[in-house]
Design a protein around this motif. Structure first.
Motif, PDB file in Angstrom:
ATOM      1  N   ASP A   1      -1.742 -14.485  -0.005  1.00  0.00           N
ATOM      2  CA  ASP A   1      -1.929 -15.622   0.941  1.00  0.00           C
ATOM      3  C   ASP A   1      -2.401 -16.687   0.045  1.00  0.00           C
ATOM      4  O   ASP A   1      -1.689 -18.131   0.230  1.00  0.00           O
ATOM      5  CB  ASP A   1      -3.465 -15.647   1.541  1.00  0.00           C
ATOM      6  CG  ASP A   1      -4.430 -16.066   2.608  1.00  0.00           C
ATOM      7  OD1 ASP A   1      -3.134 -16.629   3.182  1.00  0.00           O
ATOM      8  OD2 ASP A   1      -5.270 -16.660   2.042  1.00  0.00           O
TER       9      ASP A   1
ATOM     10  N   ASP B   1      -4.586 -10.554  -0.021  1.00  0.00           N
ATOM     11  CA  ASP B   1      -4.764 -12.279   0.133  1.00  0.00           C
ATOM     12  C   ASP B   1      -4.056 -12.794  -1.161  1.00  0.00           C
ATOM     13  O   ASP B   1      -3.998 -13.968  -1.523  1.00  0.00           O
ATOM     14  CB  ASP B   1      -6.340 -11.507  -0.931  1.00  0.00           C
ATOM     15  CG  ASP B   1      -7.357 -11.423  -0.156  1.00  0.00           C
ATOM     16  OD1 ASP B   1      -7.511 -11.769   1.013  1.00  0.00           O
ATOM     17  OD2 ASP B   1      -8.242  -9.821  -1.132  1.00  0.00           O
TER      18      ASP B   1
ATOM     19  N   ARG C   1      -0.168 -20.450   0.201  1.00  0.00           N
ATOM     20  CA  ARG C   1      -1.260 -21.696  -0.105  1.00  0.00           C
ATOM     21  C   ARG C   1      -0.720 -22.404  -1.477  1.00  0.00           C
ATOM     22  O   ARG C   1      -1.290 -23.932  -1.312  1.00  0.00           O
ATOM     23  CB  ARG C   1      -2.389 -21.496   0.027  1.00  0.00           C
ATOM     24  CG  ARG C   1      -3.159 -21.334   1.221  1.00  0.00           C
ATOM     25  CD  ARG C   1      -4.475 -21.527   1.482  1.00  0.00           C
ATOM     26  NE  ARG C   1      -4.689 -21.057   0.119  1.00  0.00           N
ATOM     27  CZ  ARG C   1      -5.979 -19.394  -0.276  1.00  0.00           C
ATOM     28  NH1 ARG C   1      -5.837 -18.671   1.040  1.00  0.00           N
ATOM     29  NH2 ARG C   1      -6.337 -18.895  -0.763  1.00  0.00           N
TER      30      ARG C   1
END
Ligand SMILES: [Zn+2]
Ligand SMILES: [Zn+2]
Length: 349
Positions: free
Chosen positions: A335, A332, A339
């Motif tokens: 990620d 996570d 982003r």
């Protein structure tokens, strides 16, 4: 213990592993913080030619000594370098450790810090690659010494100093560190540029550049925008130093056009391997006496000095750490980084 291992592009697994054992001349540490960066996101996506899987990732490492070698005691709080120069080649002997052709890296050639326990290789200790964390500095902050060390190397090569107008292109964690470091080195004004308005606004709220310049959309057509704005902000002179903290050839081309006479341009962020060619007006370099410099990681000495800059308050980093995650959530974290939704994400194994 739990570790996060790279197996293949797109395949990083949190799995159980045996606790590593320190061999002669090595140090075993309990990892307290290992921070993530764009490099981890790149490895997750594409792998890396220096990583032979399976490999425990993580290269922005801080922890506590458990057992090991002479000069270190259990409980010592330490920060560990990421890039390991050989210390003996021609470049290393000339003090140019960042360009050691035999350079190896934690999390690439050796198991890294996304683990509860990690062994510090003897090679790291041989080049003074372990730094004691000063009192008052947390493990998470100390883990940011590694990226700050790279930023320091970049600004030394670009000779950022007293009275300079500095442009930083890219408002990610590295861009934020560049803004703060440039200030501590006496820059007159620092301007932060990004094509992503949301990210720019969030970064600017934290590091407070003299102006936040929205470089327009990433699509063609508005490429001149950032250049014009910087020229306007600098009374037509351009910036003494322009640092591209983004993997963008367009940013590099703009950097050349927004530099002042005798300006220095740091191509701090590398470009994608399959698209590294940019257009450069050679006459701009010639007549304006521009200097273009690269930047390749950091030396052990840069790490030590980065930790001092953090400890002394010259470059605060605590507020740049926006996310703290336990090891099972490392994916996570990566990620969130890819982003662009965080400044700094740190993993606490
Ligand atoms: Zn990193
Ligand atoms: Zn070397």
């Amino acid at each position: 213990m739990k570790v996060a291992r790279f197996h293949a592009p797109g395949d990083i697994r949190v799995e159980d592993a045996d606790e590593p054992v320190a061999g002669p001349g090595e140090l075993r540490i309990r990892v307290r913080n290992c921070s993530t960066c764009g490099t981890d996101a790149k490895i997750l996506k594409h792998g890396h030619h220096h990583i032979r899987p399976p490999r425990v990732m993580g290269h922005e490492i801080a922890g506590e000594v458990v057992d090991g070698t002479d000069g270190w005691a259990p409980g010592d709080r330490v920060q560990v370098i990421a890039a390991i120069p050989c210390g003996t080649c021609g470049e290393c002997r000339r003090g140019r450790m960042t360009v050691c052709p035999n350079q190896e890296s934690m999390g690439y050639h050796y198991d890294g810090g996304f683990a509860e326990y990690m062994v510090v290789p003897a090679k790291v200790l041989a080049v003074d690659g372990v730094n004691r964390i000063p009192e008052g500095v947390g493990f998470a902050e100390a883990s940011v010494a590694e990226p700050l060390a790279c930023v320091l190397n970049g600004q030394e090569l670009a000779r950022v100093g007293e009275g300079d107008d500095v442009v930083v292109m890219g408002s990610g964690p590295i861009g934020c560190l560049h803004v703060r470091l440039a200030r501590s080195r006496g820059a007159a004004r620092v301007f932060l540029v990004d094509v992503n308005a949301g990210r720019l606004e969030a970064a600017a709220a934290l590091v407070r550049p003299d102006a936040a310049v929205h470089g327009g959309s990433e699509s063609a057509g508005s490429a001149g925008d950032a250049v014009e704005q910087v020229l306007k902000l600098t009374e037509g002179r351009g910036a003494d130093v322009v640092i591209t903290a983004a993997a963008s050839g367009a940013a590099q081309e703009q950097a050349l056009r927004m530099a002042a006479r005798q300006g220095r341009i740091s191509f701090f962020g590398g470009l994608p391997k399959d698209d590294p060619i940019i257009r450069c007006d050679s006459n701009l370099v010639h007549y304006r006496e521009l200097t273009i410099v690269g930047a390749n990681g950091s030396s052990p000495a840069h790490n030590a000095r980065a930790l001092e800059l953090i400890a002394g308050g010259a470059v605060p980093v605590a507020d740049l750490i926006t996310h703290r995650l336990p090891l099972p959530e490392v994916l996570d974290g990566i990620d969130i980084v890819s982003r662009g939704e965080a400044i700094k994400v740190t993993v606490e194994p």
